[in-house]
Design a protein around this motif. Sequence first.
Motif, PDB file in Angstrom:
ATOM      1  N   GLU A  38       0.809  -1.220   0.000  1.00 47.00           N
ATOM      2  CA  GLU A  38       0.000   0.000   0.000  1.00 47.00           C
ATOM      3  C   GLU A  38       0.848   1.279   0.000  1.00 47.00           C
ATOM      4  OE1 GLU A  38      -3.949  -1.588   2.398  1.00 47.00           O
ATOM      5  OE2 GLU A  38      -2.377  -0.575   3.533  1.00 47.00           O
ATOM      6  N   GLU A  39       2.144   1.116  -0.056  1.00 53.83           N
ATOM      7  CA  GLU A  39       3.077   2.247   0.056  1.00 53.83           C
ATOM      8  C   GLU A  39       2.716   3.396  -0.889  1.00 53.83           C
ATOM      9  OE1 GLU A  39       7.827   3.124  -0.666  1.00 53.83           O
ATOM     10  OE2 GLU A  39       7.000   1.173  -1.158  1.00 53.83           O
ATOM     11  N   ASP A  40       2.619   3.135  -2.176  1.00 53.49           N
ATOM     12  CA  ASP A  40       2.361   4.211  -3.137  1.00 53.49           C
ATOM     13  C   ASP A  40       1.006   4.865  -2.894  1.00 53.49           C
ATOM     14  OD1 ASP A  40       4.832   3.952  -4.384  1.00 53.49           O
ATOM     15  OD2 ASP A  40       4.087   2.485  -5.831  1.00 53.49           O
ATOM     16  N   GLU A  41       0.003   4.060  -2.564  1.00 52.80           N
ATOM     17  CA  GLU A  41      -1.323   4.607  -2.263  1.00 52.80           C
ATOM     18  C   GLU A  41      -1.252   5.557  -1.061  1.00 52.80           C
ATOM     19  OE1 GLU A  41      -5.794   3.059  -0.991  1.00 52.80           O
ATOM     20  OE2 GLU A  41      -4.268   1.602  -1.542  1.00 52.80           O
ATOM     21  N   LEU A  42      -0.528   5.166  -0.034  1.00 50.30           N
ATOM     22  CA  LEU A  42      -0.367   6.022   1.151  1.00 50.30           C
ATOM     23  C   LEU A  42       0.331   7.331   0.813  1.00 50.30           C
ATOM     24  CD1 LEU A  42       0.720   3.645   4.051  1.00 50.30           C
ATOM     25  CD2 LEU A  42      -1.092   5.357   4.142  1.00 50.30           C
ATOM     26  N   ILE A  43       1.432   7.234   0.092  1.00 50.99           N
ATOM     27  CA  ILE A  43       2.200   8.427  -0.269  1.00 50.99           C
ATOM     28  C   ILE A  43       1.343   9.379  -1.098  1.00 50.99           C
ATOM     29  CG2 ILE A  43       4.175   9.252  -1.643  1.00 50.99           C
ATOM     30  CD1 ILE A  43       4.998   8.047   1.063  1.00 50.99           C
ATOM     31  N   ASP A  44       0.613   8.832  -2.060  1.00 49.18           N
ATOM     32  CA  ASP A  44      -0.255   9.667  -2.903  1.00 49.18           C
ATOM     33  C   ASP A  44      -1.403  10.267  -2.096  1.00 49.18           C
ATOM     34  OD1 ASP A  44       1.300   9.135  -5.130  1.00 49.18           O
ATOM     35  OD2 ASP A  44      -0.030   7.569  -5.906  1.00 49.18           O
ATOM     36  N   GLN A  45      -2.058   9.447  -1.303  1.00 52.79           N
ATOM     37  CA  GLN A  45      -3.213   9.909  -0.528  1.00 52.79           C
ATOM     38  C   GLN A  45      -2.824  11.025   0.441  1.00 52.79           C
ATOM     39  OE1 GLN A  45      -5.503   6.768   1.326  1.00 52.79           O
ATOM     40  NE2 GLN A  45      -6.227   8.153   2.909  1.00 52.79           N
ATOM     41  N   LEU A  46      -1.651  10.910   1.029  1.00 52.48           N
ATOM     42  CA  LEU A  46      -1.188  11.908   1.996  1.00 52.48           C
ATOM     43  C   LEU A  46      -0.450  13.070   1.330  1.00 52.48           C
ATOM     44  CD1 LEU A  46       0.055   9.400   4.699  1.00 52.48           C
ATOM     45  CD2 LEU A  46      -1.975  10.866   4.837  1.00 52.48           C
ATOM     46  N   ASN A  47      -0.293  12.977   0.005  1.00 52.25           N
ATOM     47  CA  ASN A  47       0.380  14.015  -0.766  1.00 52.25           C
ATOM     48  C   ASN A  47       1.790  14.289  -0.227  1.00 52.25           C
ATOM     49  OD1 ASN A  47       0.470  15.794  -2.929  1.00 52.25           O
ATOM     50  ND2 ASN A  47      -0.206  17.521  -1.677  1.00 52.25           N
ATOM     51  N   LEU A  48       2.540  13.201  -0.012  1.00 47.86           N
ATOM     52  CA  LEU A  48       3.896  13.303   0.526  1.00 47.86           C
ATOM     53  C   LEU A  48       4.922  13.103  -0.575  1.00 47.86           C
ATOM     54  CD1 LEU A  48       3.507  11.115   3.749  1.00 47.86           C
ATOM     55  CD2 LEU A  48       3.440  13.611   3.585  1.00 47.86           C
ATOM     56  N   GLN A  49       6.105  13.598  -0.339  1.00 48.80           N
ATOM     57  CA  GLN A  49       7.250  13.329  -1.194  1.00 48.80           C
ATOM     58  C   GLN A  49       8.162  12.384  -0.415  1.00 48.80           C
ATOM     59  OE1 GLN A  49       8.623  17.369  -1.654  1.00 48.80           O
ATOM     60  NE2 GLN A  49       7.750  17.470  -3.715  1.00 48.80           N
ATOM     61  N   LYS A  50       8.565  11.296  -1.054  1.00 52.52           N
ATOM     62  CA  LYS A  50       9.388  10.313  -0.356  1.00 52.52           C
ATOM     63  C   LYS A  50      10.655  10.932   0.206  1.00 52.52           C
ATOM     64  CE  LYS A  50       7.523   6.306  -2.710  1.00 52.52           C
ATOM     65  NZ  LYS A  50       7.757   5.152  -3.554  1.00 52.52           N
ATOM     66  N   GLU A  51      11.268  11.838  -0.535  1.00 50.91           N
ATOM     67  CA  GLU A  51      12.528  12.428  -0.070  1.00 50.91           C
ATOM     68  C   GLU A  51      12.352  13.309   1.165  1.00 50.91           C
ATOM     69  OE1 GLU A  51      10.972  14.796  -3.582  1.00 50.91           O
ATOM     70  OE2 GLU A  51      11.391  12.697  -3.205  1.00 50.91           O
TER      71      GLU A  51
ATOM     72  N   ILE B   5      10.132  10.423   6.540  1.00 47.90           N
ATOM     73  CA  ILE B   5      10.881   9.506   7.396  1.00 47.90           C
ATOM     74  C   ILE B   5       9.928   8.401   7.810  1.00 47.90           C
ATOM     75  CG2 ILE B   5      12.104   9.224   9.590  1.00 47.90           C
ATOM     76  CD1 ILE B   5      12.778  12.273   9.365  1.00 47.90           C
ATOM     77  N   LEU B   6      10.324   7.161   7.590  1.00 49.08           N
ATOM     78  CA  LEU B   6       9.508   6.011   7.979  1.00 49.08           C
ATOM     79  C   LEU B   6       9.927   5.568   9.368  1.00 49.08           C
ATOM     80  CD1 LEU B   6       9.838   4.084   4.612  1.00 49.08           C
ATOM     81  CD2 LEU B   6       7.865   5.441   5.379  1.00 49.08           C
ATOM     82  N   LEU B   7       8.962   5.436  10.259  1.00 43.95           N
ATOM     83  CA  LEU B   7       9.229   5.000  11.621  1.00 43.95           C
ATOM     84  C   LEU B   7       8.303   3.838  11.932  1.00 43.95           C
ATOM     85  CD1 LEU B   7       9.580   7.170  14.793  1.00 43.95           C
ATOM     86  CD2 LEU B   7       8.124   5.169  14.802  1.00 43.95           C
ATOM     87  N   GLY B   8       8.853   2.778  12.479  1.00 40.46           N
ATOM     88  CA  GLY B   8       8.035   1.645  12.862  1.00 40.46           C
ATOM     89  C   GLY B   8       8.557   0.990  14.118  1.00 40.46           C
TER      90      GLY B   8
ATOM     91  N   PHE C 171       9.261  -3.787  10.744  1.00 41.13           N
ATOM     92  CA  PHE C 171       9.354  -4.656   9.563  1.00 41.13           C
ATOM     93  C   PHE C 171       8.784  -3.896   8.350  1.00 41.13           C
ATOM     94  CE2 PHE C 171       9.664  -7.797  12.843  1.00 41.13           C
ATOM     95  CZ  PHE C 171      10.103  -8.999  12.299  1.00 41.13           C
ATOM     96  N   ILE C 172       7.621  -3.278   8.549  1.00 39.51           N
ATOM     97  CA  ILE C 172       6.938  -2.564   7.464  1.00 39.51           C
ATOM     98  C   ILE C 172       7.790  -1.391   6.980  1.00 39.51           C
ATOM     99  CG2 ILE C 172       4.934  -1.113   6.912  1.00 39.51           C
ATOM    100  CD1 ILE C 172       3.362  -2.946   8.952  1.00 39.51           C
ATOM    101  N   ALA C 173       8.229  -0.558   7.921  1.00 42.65           N
ATOM    102  CA  ALA C 173       9.023   0.614   7.559  1.00 42.65           C
ATOM    103  C   ALA C 173      10.302   0.198   6.840  1.00 42.65           C
ATOM    104  CB  ALA C 173       9.339   1.441   8.807  1.00 42.65           C
ATOM    105  N   SER C 174      10.962  -0.853   7.328  1.00 41.20           N
ATOM    106  CA  SER C 174      12.189  -1.331   6.676  1.00 41.20           C
ATOM    107  C   SER C 174      11.906  -1.836   5.273  1.00 41.20           C
ATOM    108  CB  SER C 174      12.825  -2.453   7.503  1.00 41.20           C
ATOM    109  OG  SER C 174      13.324  -1.946   8.719  1.00 41.20           O
ATOM    110  N   GLY C 175      10.821  -2.585   5.111  1.00 44.25           N
ATOM    111  CA  GLY C 175      10.470  -3.100   3.790  1.00 44.25           C
ATOM    112  C   GLY C 175      10.226  -1.984   2.791  1.00 44.25           C
TER     113      GLY C 175
ATOM    114  N   SER D  95      13.008  -1.004  -0.306  1.00 39.77           N
ATOM    115  CA  SER D  95      12.533  -1.163  -1.677  1.00 39.77           C
ATOM    116  C   SER D  95      12.611   0.160  -2.436  1.00 39.77           C
ATOM    117  CB  SER D  95      11.096  -1.699  -1.701  1.00 39.77           C
ATOM    118  OG  SER D  95      10.193  -0.722  -1.233  1.00 39.77           O
ATOM    119  N   ASN D  96      12.812   1.254  -1.706  1.00 40.12           N
ATOM    120  CA  ASN D  96      12.921   2.569  -2.335  1.00 40.12           C
ATOM    121  C   ASN D  96      13.673   3.491  -1.386  1.00 40.12           C
ATOM    122  OD1 ASN D  96      12.539   5.197  -3.303  1.00 40.12           O
ATOM    123  ND2 ASN D  96      10.586   4.659  -4.227  1.00 40.12           N
ATOM    124  N   THR D  97      14.969   3.586  -1.546  1.00 36.56           N
ATOM    125  CA  THR D  97      15.786   4.351  -0.602  1.00 36.56           C
ATOM    126  C   THR D  97      15.756   5.856  -0.855  1.00 36.56           C
ATOM    127  OG1 THR D  97      17.759   3.917  -1.933  1.00 36.56           O
ATOM    128  CG2 THR D  97      17.345   2.428  -0.077  1.00 36.56           C
ATOM    129  N   ASN D  98      14.740   6.333  -1.552  1.00 33.75           N
ATOM    130  CA  ASN D  98      14.578   7.778  -1.737  1.00 33.75           C
ATOM    131  C   ASN D  98      14.003   8.457  -0.504  1.00 33.75           C
ATOM    132  OD1 ASN D  98      15.554   7.724  -4.349  1.00 33.75           O
ATOM    133  ND2 ASN D  98      13.535   7.396  -5.238  1.00 33.75           N
TER     134      ASN D  98
END
Length: 143
Positions: A82-95, A98-101, A107-111, A115-118
Motif C-alpha cells: 500500500e506504500e504508493d497509495e499512502l504516499i499519494d493519498q497523503l500528498n507526501l514526497q518520499k525524499e 521519514i519512515l518510523l516503525g 518490519f513494514i518501515a524497513s520493507g 525497496s525505495n531508498t529515496n
Amino acid sequence: MINFFEINQIKYSRKETIMMFHGWGSTIDSQIQLGNQLSELGFKVVIPEIKYHDSRQALNNHFDQKVIQTYFWKTIFETIDEEDELIDQLNLQKENTILLGSSMGGFIASGMFFSNTNYAGLININGSSSYIYSEKDFRKKFK
C-alpha cells in the motif's frame, strides 16, 4: 482509501513528515503520545491504519498462534504493497518522509525503505529488516 491519524500542530518547523507504523498487538491510539512528542520537535506526523488492526478488519486476538501464523507476514507485505497509495493519498514526497516503525511496524518501515531508498530516513524500533532470519526465528518459537 486508507484511514490515518495526523498529529495536528499549528506550525511545523521541519520539512520532513514522519509516517509511523505500530506493532502487531497495538493500535494507532498506542502511538499518539510518541507522535505528539515528535510533532513538538517540529515534524508533521501521520499514523496510517494497518490492515487487520483498528477499523481495517481488526482481528480478535492478535496473539493466538494460528492468527499470528496466518496474518503476521500477510499484514506486513500487504501494508508494504500500500506504500504508493499512502504516499499519494497523503500528498507526501518520499525524499521528505521519514519512515518510523516499532516491532511489526519496523518490519513494514524497513520493507518500504529498502525497496525505495529515496526516503529521508528510517527509524526501526524493535523490528527487523532481515525477513529470512526473522521467519526462521519465528518458526523455532512456534513449533
